[in-house]
Design a protein around this motif. Sequence first.
Motif, PDB file in Angstrom:
ATOM      1  N   GLY A  51       0.870  -1.101  -0.176  1.00 40.79           N
ATOM      2  CA  GLY A  51      -0.114  -0.012   0.024  1.00 40.79           C
ATOM      3  C   GLY A  51       0.924   1.244   0.015  1.00 40.79           C
ATOM      4  N   THR A  52       0.168   2.440  -0.001  1.00 42.56           N
ATOM      5  CA  THR A  52       0.827   3.782   0.054  1.00 42.56           C
ATOM      6  C   THR A  52      -0.182   4.473   0.314  1.00 42.56           C
ATOM      7  N   THR A  53       0.244   5.990   0.386  1.00 35.80           N
ATOM      8  CA  THR A  53      -0.627   7.084   0.550  1.00 35.80           C
ATOM      9  C   THR A  53      -0.712   7.998  -0.645  1.00 35.80           C
ATOM     10  N   ILE A 316      -4.067  12.633  15.267  1.00 33.72           N
ATOM     11  CA  ILE A 316      -3.592  11.185  14.960  1.00 33.72           C
ATOM     12  C   ILE A 316      -4.839  10.441  14.121  1.00 33.72           C
ATOM     13  N   SER A 317      -4.376  10.117  13.170  1.00 41.00           N
ATOM     14  CA  SER A 317      -5.078   9.358  12.044  1.00 41.00           C
ATOM     15  C   SER A 317      -4.646   8.111  11.720  1.00 41.00           C
ATOM     16  N   GLN A 318      -5.341   7.133  11.797  1.00 43.09           N
ATOM     17  CA  GLN A 318      -4.796   5.614  11.661  1.00 43.09           C
ATOM     18  C   GLN A 318      -5.721   4.884  10.777  1.00 43.09           C
ATOM     19  N   GLN A 319      -5.261   4.103   9.898  1.00 42.83           N
ATOM     20  CA  GLN A 319      -6.234   3.250   9.310  1.00 42.83           C
ATOM     21  C   GLN A 319      -5.630   1.869   9.287  1.00 42.83           C
ATOM     22  N   TYR A 320      -6.599   0.920   9.670  1.00 46.33           N
ATOM     23  CA  TYR A 320      -6.483  -0.522   9.634  1.00 46.33           C
ATOM     24  C   TYR A 320      -6.946  -1.297   8.521  1.00 46.33           C
ATOM     25  N   VAL A 321      -6.299  -2.204   8.240  1.00 45.23           N
ATOM     26  CA  VAL A 321      -6.785  -2.850   6.852  1.00 45.23           C
ATOM     27  C   VAL A 321      -6.640  -4.406   7.210  1.00 45.23           C
ATOM     28  N   PRO A 322      -7.419  -5.204   6.451  1.00 43.59           N
ATOM     29  CA  PRO A 322      -7.073  -6.584   6.536  1.00 43.59           C
ATOM     30  C   PRO A 322      -6.042  -7.201   5.728  1.00 43.59           C
ATOM     31  N   ILE A 323      -5.439  -7.991   6.171  1.00 48.98           N
ATOM     32  CA  ILE A 323      -4.103  -8.310   5.633  1.00 48.98           C
ATOM     33  C   ILE A 323      -4.158  -9.696   5.347  1.00 48.98           C
ATOM     34  N   LYS A 324      -4.439 -10.821   6.275  1.00 43.95           N
ATOM     35  CA  LYS A 324      -4.418 -12.072   5.890  1.00 43.95           C
ATOM     36  C   LYS A 324      -5.275 -12.893   7.164  1.00 43.95           C
ATOM     37  N   PRO A 330      -2.262  -1.787  10.857  1.00 47.03           N
ATOM     38  CA  PRO A 330      -2.199  -0.396  10.172  1.00 47.03           C
ATOM     39  C   PRO A 330      -1.672  -0.586   8.799  1.00 47.03           C
ATOM     40  N   ALA A 331      -2.183   0.116   7.994  1.00 48.55           N
ATOM     41  CA  ALA A 331      -1.607   0.635   6.569  1.00 48.55           C
ATOM     42  C   ALA A 331      -1.158   1.756   6.757  1.00 48.55           C
ATOM     43  N   SER A 332      -1.379   2.590   7.456  1.00 48.97           N
ATOM     44  CA  SER A 332      -0.739   3.900   7.476  1.00 48.97           C
ATOM     45  C   SER A 332      -1.183   4.541   8.798  1.00 48.97           C
ATOM     46  N   VAL A 333      -0.363   5.587   9.338  1.00 49.54           N
ATOM     47  CA  VAL A 333      -0.503   6.322  10.536  1.00 49.54           C
ATOM     48  C   VAL A 333       0.167   7.464  10.017  1.00 49.54           C
ATOM     49  N   GLN A 334      -0.654   8.471  10.760  1.00 52.16           N
ATOM     50  CA  GLN A 334      -0.125   9.881  10.552  1.00 52.16           C
ATOM     51  C   GLN A 334      -0.478  10.953  11.770  1.00 52.16           C
ATOM     52  N   TYR A 335       0.668  11.686  12.215  1.00 51.45           N
ATOM     53  CA  TYR A 335       0.713  12.730  13.081  1.00 51.45           C
ATOM     54  C   TYR A 335       0.443  13.827  12.284  1.00 51.45           C
ATOM     55  N   ASP A 336      -0.491  14.714  12.557  1.00 49.44           N
ATOM     56  CA  ASP A 336      -0.147  16.318  12.084  1.00 49.44           C
ATOM     57  C   ASP A 336      -0.044  17.016  13.527  1.00 49.44           C
ATOM     58  N   ILE A 351       4.255  10.785   8.740  1.00 48.83           N
ATOM     59  CA  ILE A 351       3.462   9.643   8.245  1.00 48.83           C
ATOM     60  C   ILE A 351       4.182   8.365   8.310  1.00 48.83           C
ATOM     61  N   GLY A 352       3.550   7.373   8.355  1.00 47.69           N
ATOM     62  CA  GLY A 352       4.280   6.069   8.529  1.00 47.69           C
ATOM     63  C   GLY A 352       3.350   5.323   7.564  1.00 47.69           C
ATOM     64  N   ILE A 353       3.970   4.437   6.474  1.00 43.07           N
ATOM     65  CA  ILE A 353       3.456   3.644   5.443  1.00 43.07           C
ATOM     66  C   ILE A 353       3.920   2.048   5.976  1.00 43.07           C
ATOM     67  N   TYR A 354       3.093   1.225   6.233  1.00 39.52           N
ATOM     68  CA  TYR A 354       3.299  -0.032   6.230  1.00 39.52           C
ATOM     69  C   TYR A 354       3.215  -1.191   5.211  1.00 39.52           C
ATOM     70  N   ASN A 355       4.197  -1.996   4.647  1.00 38.27           N
ATOM     71  CA  ASN A 355       4.076  -2.548   3.488  1.00 38.27           C
ATOM     72  C   ASN A 355       4.634  -4.072   4.107  1.00 38.27           C
ATOM     73  N   ASN A 356       4.410  -5.043   3.070  1.00 39.56           N
ATOM     74  CA  ASN A 356       4.915  -6.538   2.952  1.00 39.56           C
ATOM     75  C   ASN A 356       4.945  -7.067   4.486  1.00 39.56           C
ATOM     76  N   TYR A 357       3.567  -7.066   5.082  1.00 37.83           N
ATOM     77  CA  TYR A 357       3.453  -7.572   6.290  1.00 37.83           C
ATOM     78  C   TYR A 357       3.547  -9.212   6.117  1.00 37.83           C
ATOM     79  N   LYS A 358       4.440  -9.674   7.217  1.00 32.98           N
ATOM     80  CA  LYS A 358       4.406 -11.434   7.392  1.00 32.98           C
ATOM     81  C   LYS A 358       4.506 -11.734   8.805  1.00 32.98           C
TER      82      LYS A 358
END
Length: 828
Positions: A51-53, A316-324, A330-336, A351-358
């Motif tokens: 993912g990305t933003t 603080i904004s955070q988006q949770y997404v189904p992975i597996k 979290p797919a992303s988290v943002q501090y403004d 902003i933090g972007i989380y990819n390639n979860y294992k």
Amino acid sequence: MKRFLLLTIIIFIALSLKVSAQQFILSGRITDQKNNPISFVAVYIKNSTYGTTSNADGVYQFKLMPGTYAIVYRYVGYQERIEKVTITNHNEQHNVQMEDEVFKLREVVIKDKASPDTAAINIMRKVIAKRQYYLNEVKSYSCVVYIKGMQRLTSAPKSLLREGVSKTLDLDTNGRGIINQSESLSDFTFAVPNKVKEVTIASRIAGIAPTFSYSKASDLQTNFYENVFTINGLSSRGFVSPVAASAFTYYRFRLVGTTVENGRTIDKIELLPRSAHTRVFSGNIYIVEGDWRLYSVDLYLTKKDNNLNLVDTMAISQQYVPIKDNIWKPASVQYDYKGSVLGFNFEGYYIGIYNNYKFNIDTVPGYFNGEILKIDSAANLKKEDYWVTARPVPLTQQESRYFHKKDSLSVVKLTPAYLDSLQRSKNTLLVIPYTVFGFSFTSRDNKDSLYVYPFLQTLFYNTVEGYGLNLKVRYSKTFDDYRSVSISPALRYGFADGQFNANMHIKYNYDPFNSGNFFTDFGTDVLDLNNVGTRSIYFNTLSTLLSNNNYVKYYHSQFGDIGYQRELTNGILWTANLSYANRTQMFNNSYNHIFVSKTRRYTSNNPLAPDAPADDRSQLFPQNQALTFTTSFKITFDQQYITRPTGKVYLPSAYPVVTINYRKAIPGVFGSDANYDFTSVDVSQDHITLGLFGYSSFKLTAGTFLTSKVLYFTDYNHFLGNQGTTFDPTYVGSFHFLPFYTYSANSAFLEAHFQHNFSGVLLNKIPFMRQFKLEEIVGANYLTEKNNQNYSEFYVGLQRLIFRVDYGVSYAGNKKYIQGFRIYYGLK
């Protein structure tokens, strides 16, 4: 012909494979219904870990293999969208327009916000009941984390915008512009309960250093399933999570409404703090019905309501997404954040972007070895072409220009002319800073430096030496492999006793990754009889001349020693030292003063003869020699550290630190007179976080002389006491009122120290006091040893930044001993 056909088929297959393996860019712009860009929208491939933003201009981009994808677009305040996109053999542009979220009220409508919302209560009870499950749902995982930060000024006082200031900060005529920008890419691994390891692959920083930073992946581990949520740098206390076990004590909840997002029913819950100025969030959380998990959060804190430091608001904004397998992360988290300092208004984000979860990964034994962060030696050497390929979030034009400009300046800064100019500028002597902080001369490549100790430590007065000079410098050199050496020569002369002293300290750090040091000292000096320290040379000069209080007692030493230190394994630091000293008692020779005191007179330099006249010549100890071997083992449980290319950086442990000390005076060698064995054990811990109620610190020390055949006062076990109205609270093992020498021990002893900082939990409830952001402190110290009555003291205090005022009372046995105020203002 057959060969030709075979070759054609092979070439065709190879070209087909090449095309299918090639990645193409999917990009686009995300806007609202009025065509305004939407910043930081979570964009990810459905049922994947990729993912990305969007960036601040609403632009996003992916690198994808040819194929058909279901792309999910999510952001709080807007309806989730899933778009089917096909990538063939070229880059694809796909713009998206998002619609405002629509939440329908349920049949039971709460008309009065103050009345209980039973629907929201029922939802939150189910969410809180599953908190622990989701907290420990995944035993371990790894992911790739991209973090991007930016801070800019939005306005500045025109009176302060001189040409030099605007040029240095790169501001326009209105005082606006980026002042800091950073990005990093890391591999991050986590295992329950709280094991982390992060490897920074690439890092890039431009601009002035920010006041606070969230540049590590661990800084952005925003897990609202924890009971208490902490924000490093902005508050010394935590904040209650809206799904904490005790959430109903701190929050009221209101169901704003429900909506259906791609087959899931989502409840929007508004947070209503039960009390003002408490450690809680405001805003909304979104809940997945049935699963009763967090879907996303949109929360904020304010300086007014939450007593923040440095900033006025933090969102603080955070988006949770189904992975597996129905596991959400979290797919992303943002501090403004926004704030204002001295008329300079600023804003920024991380902003933090989380990819390639294992998930549930297998790590080799010893993988979590205390190293929570390792910064690759080439992390800050990555060029722009690397970042273009690696970063998941495209830069805006302004951000791209800023990096490009700073990169261009960095080339200029490597030219000899610039380096010479910079060296002249930073090596300019300024009188006022030198007086308090000293002065450093640094070479052009920063590998050589000369530090001149401050004037406050140079000119002195005491009753033994009279007026005197204490000239001290330190030369340091760092080698290409980050080994270093420091040489500190010192000259001291007292005009009253006419003694000239010279000595030198040399330290060689041969292993910066394991605290490997050799060190030696030799020469002559005038030393404090209390070897753990009393008053600084500056404060002793003031108290002696201004109030006739010559607290510090001195002796003369001709000495030489050699020592070694190294970390044997992570968490065990060994130090050993062999020293030889010829020690001579000294007496008062000078009785000058600025103000004559009618109630105080100078005391003898013999601390055990407090009632003797100032010119007393009674013997405290005969001239003697001592050959002493000292060793210690410092044991830090669960020692965590950061590995930088220059060496290790140790972090405070969550467990007590144990130090075992042994000291042996060896008789008969080189005429050594002293003959004793001493051992002690320290157990201490600093900054024990207690969630909403501040933090505590403590230290316990027990020791004894195993043998004491020949023991002089300089060999006693001394304590870190205090006399005078100023004190040093930076070390928890110090006393407020204990005399420097009276309780020095030549037998078994036990000392205990405890301090708790409430961090404003009490005064924050008082409207008038709240604005000062004072921290309330309570503490107690205790000492027992054979030759004196048990000593104890209790105190309360207030602290703000480097300023602190304490009031306390002490007892010798059951009798009140000393009471009064003690102050600290940053100087020791």
